[in-house]
Design an enzyme around this catalytic site. Structure first.
Site, PDB file in Angstrom:
ATOM      1  N   GLY A   9       0.817  -1.212   0.000  1.00 25.32           N
ATOM      2  CA  GLY A   9       0.000   0.000   0.000  1.00 25.32           C
ATOM      3  C   GLY A   9       0.845   1.254   0.000  1.00 25.32           C
TER       4      GLY A   9
ATOM      5  N   LEU B 232      -1.884  -2.931  10.065  1.00 30.59           N
ATOM      6  CA  LEU B 232      -2.607  -1.701  10.392  1.00 30.59           C
ATOM      7  C   LEU B 232      -4.109  -1.938  10.459  1.00 30.59           C
ATOM      8  CD1 LEU B 232      -0.170   0.290   8.407  1.00 30.59           C
ATOM      9  CD2 LEU B 232      -1.220   1.370  10.397  1.00 30.59           C
TER      10      LEU B 232
ATOM     11  N   TYR C  64     -16.067  -3.044   7.983  1.00 32.84           N
ATOM     12  CA  TYR C  64     -14.630  -2.713   7.993  1.00 32.84           C
ATOM     13  C   TYR C  64     -14.025  -3.081   9.344  1.00 32.84           C
ATOM     14  CZ  TYR C  64     -10.765   0.781   7.857  1.00 32.84           C
ATOM     15  OH  TYR C  64      -9.561   1.444   7.899  1.00 32.84           O
TER      16      TYR C  64
ATOM     17  N   THR D  30      -5.699   6.098  15.188  1.00 28.97           N
ATOM     18  CA  THR D  30      -6.888   6.954  15.185  1.00 28.97           C
ATOM     19  C   THR D  30      -7.040   7.534  13.777  1.00 28.97           C
ATOM     20  OG1 THR D  30      -7.965   8.761  16.383  1.00 28.97           O
ATOM     21  CG2 THR D  30      -5.638   9.052  15.834  1.00 28.97           C
TER      22      THR D  30
ATOM     23  N   HIS E  52     -12.276  10.795   4.107  1.00 24.41           N
ATOM     24  CA  HIS E  52     -12.520  11.084   5.514  1.00 24.41           C
ATOM     25  C   HIS E  52     -12.759  12.576   5.694  1.00 24.41           C
ATOM     26  CE1 HIS E  52     -10.446   7.129   5.969  1.00 24.41           C
ATOM     27  NE2 HIS E  52     -11.360   6.998   6.897  1.00 24.41           N
TER      28      HIS E  52
ATOM     29  N   ASP F 255     -23.677  10.930  11.688  1.00 24.28           N
ATOM     30  CA  ASP F 255     -22.641  11.401  12.610  1.00 24.28           C
ATOM     31  C   ASP F 255     -21.600  10.310  12.861  1.00 24.28           C
ATOM     32  OD1 ASP F 255     -24.387  13.650  14.939  1.00 24.28           O
ATOM     33  OD2 ASP F 255     -23.221  14.027  13.124  1.00 24.28           O
TER      34      ASP F 255
HETATM   35  N1  NDP Z   1      -6.905   7.002   6.616  1.00 20.85           N
HETATM   36  C1  NDP Z   1      -7.225   6.891   7.891  1.00 20.85           C
HETATM   37  O1  NDP Z   1      -7.792   7.816   8.513  1.00 20.85           O
HETATM   38  C2  NDP Z   1      -6.907   5.632   8.635  1.00 20.85           C
HETATM   39  C3  NDP Z   1      -6.327   4.512   8.005  1.00 20.85           C
HETATM   40  N2  NDP Z   1      -6.050   3.401   8.761  1.00 20.85           N
HETATM   41  C4  NDP Z   1      -5.482   2.190   8.146  1.00 20.85           C
HETATM   42  O2  NDP Z   1      -4.229   2.469   7.504  1.00 20.85           O
HETATM   43  C5  NDP Z   1      -4.076   1.612   6.371  1.00 20.85           C
HETATM   44  C6  NDP Z   1      -3.814   2.444   5.144  1.00 20.85           C
HETATM   45  O3  NDP Z   1      -4.864   3.372   4.997  1.00 20.85           O
HETATM   46  P1  NDP Z   1      -4.693   4.625   4.001  1.00 20.85           P
HETATM   47  O4  NDP Z   1      -3.249   4.815   3.711  1.00 20.85           O
HETATM   48  O5  NDP Z   1      -5.502   5.727   4.574  1.00 20.85           O
HETATM   49  O6  NDP Z   1      -5.415   4.091   2.700  1.00 20.85           O
HETATM   50  P2  NDP Z   1      -5.263   4.599   1.187  1.00 20.85           P
HETATM   51  O7  NDP Z   1      -6.584   4.357   0.563  1.00 20.85           O
HETATM   52  O8  NDP Z   1      -4.637   5.935   1.154  1.00 20.85           O
HETATM   53  O9  NDP Z   1      -4.184   3.557   0.581  1.00 20.85           O
HETATM   54  C7  NDP Z   1      -4.555   2.206   0.498  1.00 20.85           C
HETATM   55  C8  NDP Z   1      -3.533   1.491  -0.321  1.00 20.85           C
HETATM   56  O10 NDP Z   1      -3.916   0.136  -0.384  1.00 20.85           O
HETATM   57  C9  NDP Z   1      -3.670  -0.322  -1.685  1.00 20.85           C
HETATM   58  N3  NDP Z   1      -4.665  -1.332  -2.061  1.00 20.85           N
HETATM   59  C10 NDP Z   1      -6.012  -1.253  -1.964  1.00 20.85           C
HETATM   60  N4  NDP Z   1      -6.578  -2.377  -2.462  1.00 20.85           N
HETATM   61  C11 NDP Z   1      -5.558  -3.168  -2.896  1.00 20.85           C
HETATM   62  C12 NDP Z   1      -5.467  -4.430  -3.537  1.00 20.85           C
HETATM   63  N5  NDP Z   1      -6.563  -5.140  -3.822  1.00 20.85           N
HETATM   64  N6  NDP Z   1      -4.253  -4.922  -3.838  1.00 20.85           N
HETATM   65  C13 NDP Z   1      -3.132  -4.218  -3.559  1.00 20.85           C
HETATM   66  N7  NDP Z   1      -3.123  -3.013  -2.944  1.00 20.85           N
HETATM   67  C14 NDP Z   1      -4.340  -2.497  -2.635  1.00 20.85           C
HETATM   68  C15 NDP Z   1      -3.764   0.868  -2.629  1.00 20.85           C
HETATM   69  O11 NDP Z   1      -2.820   0.646  -3.668  1.00 20.85           O
HETATM   70  P3  NDP Z   1      -2.809   1.426  -5.090  1.00 20.85           P
HETATM   71  O12 NDP Z   1      -2.631   2.858  -4.759  1.00 20.85           O
HETATM   72  O13 NDP Z   1      -1.643   0.815  -5.804  1.00 20.85           O
HETATM   73  O14 NDP Z   1      -4.136   1.103  -5.746  1.00 20.85           O
HETATM   74  C16 NDP Z   1      -3.411   2.037  -1.730  1.00 20.85           C
HETATM   75  O15 NDP Z   1      -2.089   2.435  -1.935  1.00 20.85           O
HETATM   76  C17 NDP Z   1      -5.357   0.803   6.268  1.00 20.85           C
HETATM   77  O16 NDP Z   1      -5.166  -0.470   6.853  1.00 20.85           O
HETATM   78  C18 NDP Z   1      -6.360   1.607   7.080  1.00 20.85           C
HETATM   79  O17 NDP Z   1      -7.335   0.753   7.648  1.00 20.85           O
HETATM   80  C19 NDP Z   1      -6.318   3.333  10.099  1.00 20.85           C
HETATM   81  C20 NDP Z   1      -6.878   4.408  10.734  1.00 20.85           C
HETATM   82  C21 NDP Z   1      -7.212   5.616  10.057  1.00 20.85           C
HETATM   83  C1  F7E Z   2     -10.652   6.370  10.443  1.00 18.81           C
HETATM   84  C2  F7E Z   2     -12.094   5.948  10.566  1.00 18.81           C
HETATM   85  O1  F7E Z   2     -12.893   6.726   9.695  1.00 18.81           O
HETATM   86  C3  F7E Z   2     -14.236   6.323   9.555  1.00 18.81           C
HETATM   87  O2  F7E Z   2     -14.943   6.733  10.673  1.00 18.81           O
HETATM   88  P1  F7E Z   2     -15.250   8.270  10.925  1.00 18.81           P
HETATM   89  O3  F7E Z   2     -14.209   8.815  11.788  1.00 18.81           O
HETATM   90  O4  F7E Z   2     -16.687   8.358  11.363  1.00 18.81           O
HETATM   91  O5  F7E Z   2     -15.122   8.844   9.442  1.00 18.81           O
HETATM   92  P2  F7E Z   2     -15.185  10.256   8.750  1.00 18.81           P
HETATM   93  O6  F7E Z   2     -13.842  10.898   8.865  1.00 18.81           O
HETATM   94  O7  F7E Z   2     -15.726   9.984   7.384  1.00 18.81           O
HETATM   95  O8  F7E Z   2     -16.311  11.096   9.562  1.00 18.81           O
HETATM   96  C4  F7E Z   2     -16.017  11.646  10.806  1.00 18.81           C
HETATM   97  C5  F7E Z   2     -17.129  12.652  11.146  1.00 18.81           C
HETATM   98  O9  F7E Z   2     -16.978  13.787  10.280  1.00 18.81           O
HETATM   99  C6  F7E Z   2     -18.242  14.158   9.774  1.00 18.81           C
HETATM  100  N1  F7E Z   2     -18.104  14.892   8.514  1.00 18.81           N
HETATM  101  C7  F7E Z   2     -18.452  16.201   8.344  1.00 18.81           C
HETATM  102  N2  F7E Z   2     -18.264  16.587   7.056  1.00 18.81           N
HETATM  103  C8  F7E Z   2     -17.743  15.481   6.410  1.00 18.81           C
HETATM  104  C9  F7E Z   2     -17.352  15.273   5.049  1.00 18.81           C
HETATM  105  O10 F7E Z   2     -17.443  16.153   4.166  1.00 18.81           O
HETATM  106  N3  F7E Z   2     -16.846  14.027   4.765  1.00 18.81           N
HETATM  107  C10 F7E Z   2     -16.748  13.040   5.701  1.00 18.81           C
HETATM  108  N4  F7E Z   2     -16.237  11.835   5.340  1.00 18.81           N
HETATM  109  N5  F7E Z   2     -17.149  13.198   7.000  1.00 18.81           N
HETATM  110  C11 F7E Z   2     -17.642  14.424   7.337  1.00 18.81           C
HETATM  111  C12 F7E Z   2     -18.948  12.809   9.625  1.00 18.81           C
HETATM  112  O11 F7E Z   2     -20.351  13.020   9.492  1.00 18.81           O
HETATM  113  C13 F7E Z   2     -18.551  12.134  10.922  1.00 18.81           C
HETATM  114  O12 F7E Z   2     -19.369  12.577  11.971  1.00 18.81           O
HETATM  115  C14 F7E Z   2     -14.462   4.854   9.428  1.00 18.81           C
HETATM  116  O13 F7E Z   2     -15.369   4.674   8.379  1.00 18.81           O
HETATM  117  C15 F7E Z   2     -13.169   4.162   9.202  1.00 18.81           C
HETATM  118  O14 F7E Z   2     -12.682   4.428   7.914  1.00 18.81           O
HETATM  119  C16 F7E Z   2     -12.181   4.533  10.205  1.00 18.81           C
HETATM  120  O15 F7E Z   2     -11.452   3.712  10.694  1.00 18.81           O
END
Ligand code: NDP
Ligand code: F7E
Length: 314
Positions: A11, A106, A137, A165, A180, A273
């Site tokens: 990733g 992760l 998820y 987080t 997000h 929410d």
């Molecule tokens: N973003 C957040 O707020 C949070 C994320 N996490 C965790 O962190 C980790 C990474 O998240 P994040 O970096 O945000 O995600 P992104 O969506 O930014 O990146 C996900 C990556 O996974 C790769 N991927 C997805 N599907 C496949 C597949 N079928 N085969 C190979 N590679 C794949 C993609 O590769 P490519 O680009 O090559 O398609 C991409 O680079 C996850 O496990 C997530 O649950 C945890 C908490 C919060």
């Molecule tokens: C990291 C965590 O992230 C996800 O959980 P989440 O924290 O609920 O995700 P969120 O960031 O999308 O929303 C946080 C809050 O924010 C508000 N909100 C306002 N305005 C926008 C808006 O424009 N977009 C989004 N997405 N949310 C909005 C939204 O309504 C909510 O109350 C999991 O699915 C899962 O992926 C996970 O692990």
């Protein structure tokens, strides 16, 4: 893990994976293996096994996943369950088969019960109902935690699970339907400012509380844990966060200040929410020698600058 170790970052193009690659490069690790999802679809078990046999990585950061915000998670629960179960199961099994020295999996703090006591301690896992918007998820991530621990017990592997987080930073997803909250609000507030709109839409009530950690901090924590902490020290899994929370409304106001937008927030209560709070207890993480360094205001400024330089100007 030393500078000559073979390290696979699954990733590597994502928010987390790219931050881990940046951190490893900066620290002088020279043998980093990466594959895009087009080159290697991690849902395909045979292909994953062949890749591990051929490349023989010693360390694995499993940051590949199907990831999205609250709307994507509640709209596509089947894909979130299937893709994440397949990706993590294939990578963890393949790592075991070639006896990878250490793997870091992760997950996410969405694994906790919706109404768990706050701040969230690791022992609260599976003590109550999950938040419905991201239950699929969360179940996948809980399965990943359990698989790493089951393999450590049966096969004596050294697989650690980390639960970050909410994250933000470079290479985040700015698509308004699947992203997000923080990147979505950066984009919406920026566009409202550029188009001289008098209001910007914020989903939900604005009352939920969230915690935000910059991806560079997360990457630093992941490298720290990979280098210094084995499975028995980490335990079943470990939270990674700042231990600080902010309401969605206050986050939106902070971003308006960072972006220089003076219009009004309008709350779209037709959108969910989600969970009211998910503040991490980070005492275990601090005890293992790591603490965050990027505070939200500074991190938000960095994320907006990245957005301007890499999304708007590209
Ligand atoms: N973003 C957040 O707020 C949070 C994320 N996490 C965790 O962190 C980790 C990474 O998240 P994040 O970096 O945000 O995600 P992104 O969506 O930014 O990146 C996900 C990556 O996974 C790769 N991927 C997805 N599907 C496949 C597949 N079928 N085969 C190979 N590679 C794949 C993609 O590769 P490519 O680009 O090559 O398609 C991409 O680079 C996850 O496990 C997530 O649950 C945890 C908490 C919060
Ligand atoms: C990291 C965590 O992230 C996800 O959980 P989440 O924290 O609920 O995700 P969120 O960031 O999308 O929303 C946080 C809050 O924010 C508000 N909100 C306002 N305005 C926008 C808006 O424009 N977009 C989004 N997405 N949310 C909005 C939204 O309504 C909510 O109350 C999991 O699915 C899962 O992926 C996970 O692990």
């Amino acid at each position: 893990m030393d500078k000559q170790s073979k390290i696979y970052v699954a990733g590597h193009r994502g928010l987390v994976g790219s931050a881990i690659v940046r951190k490893l490069n900066a620290a002088g690790y020279s043998k980093i293996i990466t594959r895009t999802s087009k080159e290697l679809d991690l849902r395909k078990q045979v292909e994953v096994g062949v890749f591990f046999e051929e490349e023989q990585p010693e360390y694995v950061f499993l940051a590949a996943a199907k990831v999205g915000g609250i709307l994507a998670n509640s709209t596509y629960p089947g894909q979130f369950l299937y893709d994440n179960l397949m990706i993590q199961t294939n990578v963890i099994e393949a790592a075991r088969q070639i006896e990878v020295k250490k793997l870091l999996f992760l997950g996410s703090t969405c694994i906790y019960p919706k109404m768990a006591p706050q701040p969230l301690k690791e022992e609260y896992l599976l003590t109550g109902e999950l938040e419905s918007t991201n239950e699929a998820y969360a179940i996948a991530k809980i399965a990943g935690i359990k698989m790493c621990n089951a393999y450590n017990k049966e096969y004596k592997t050294n697989f650690i699970s980390v639960m970050p987080t909410n994250l933000y930073g470079p290479n985040d997803n700015f698509d308004l339907q699947s992203s997000h909250v923080l990147p979505a609000l950066i984009r919406k507030i920026h566009e409202a400012k550029m188009n001289n709109e008098s209001t910007v839409s914020v989903w939900g009530s604005g009352r939920p509380l969230r915690e935000f950690l910059h991806a560079d901090d997360l990457a630093d924590a992941c490298v720290h844990l990979m280098k210094h902490c084995d499975a028995e020290q980490v335990g079943e899994f470990i939270n990674i966060g700042t231990g600080k929370e902010i309401s969605i409304e206050q986050l939106a106001l902070l971003l308006c200040e960072v972006i220089g937008y003076e219009g009004k927030l309008v709350f779209d209560i037709s959108k969910p929410d989600g969970t009211p709070r998910k503040l991490t207890d980070v005492s275990k993480l601090h005890h293992l020698g790591w603490k965050h360094s990027i505070e939200l205001k500074e991190g938000a400024q960095d994320a907006y600058s990245w957005y301007l330089d890499n999304v708007i100007k590209s």
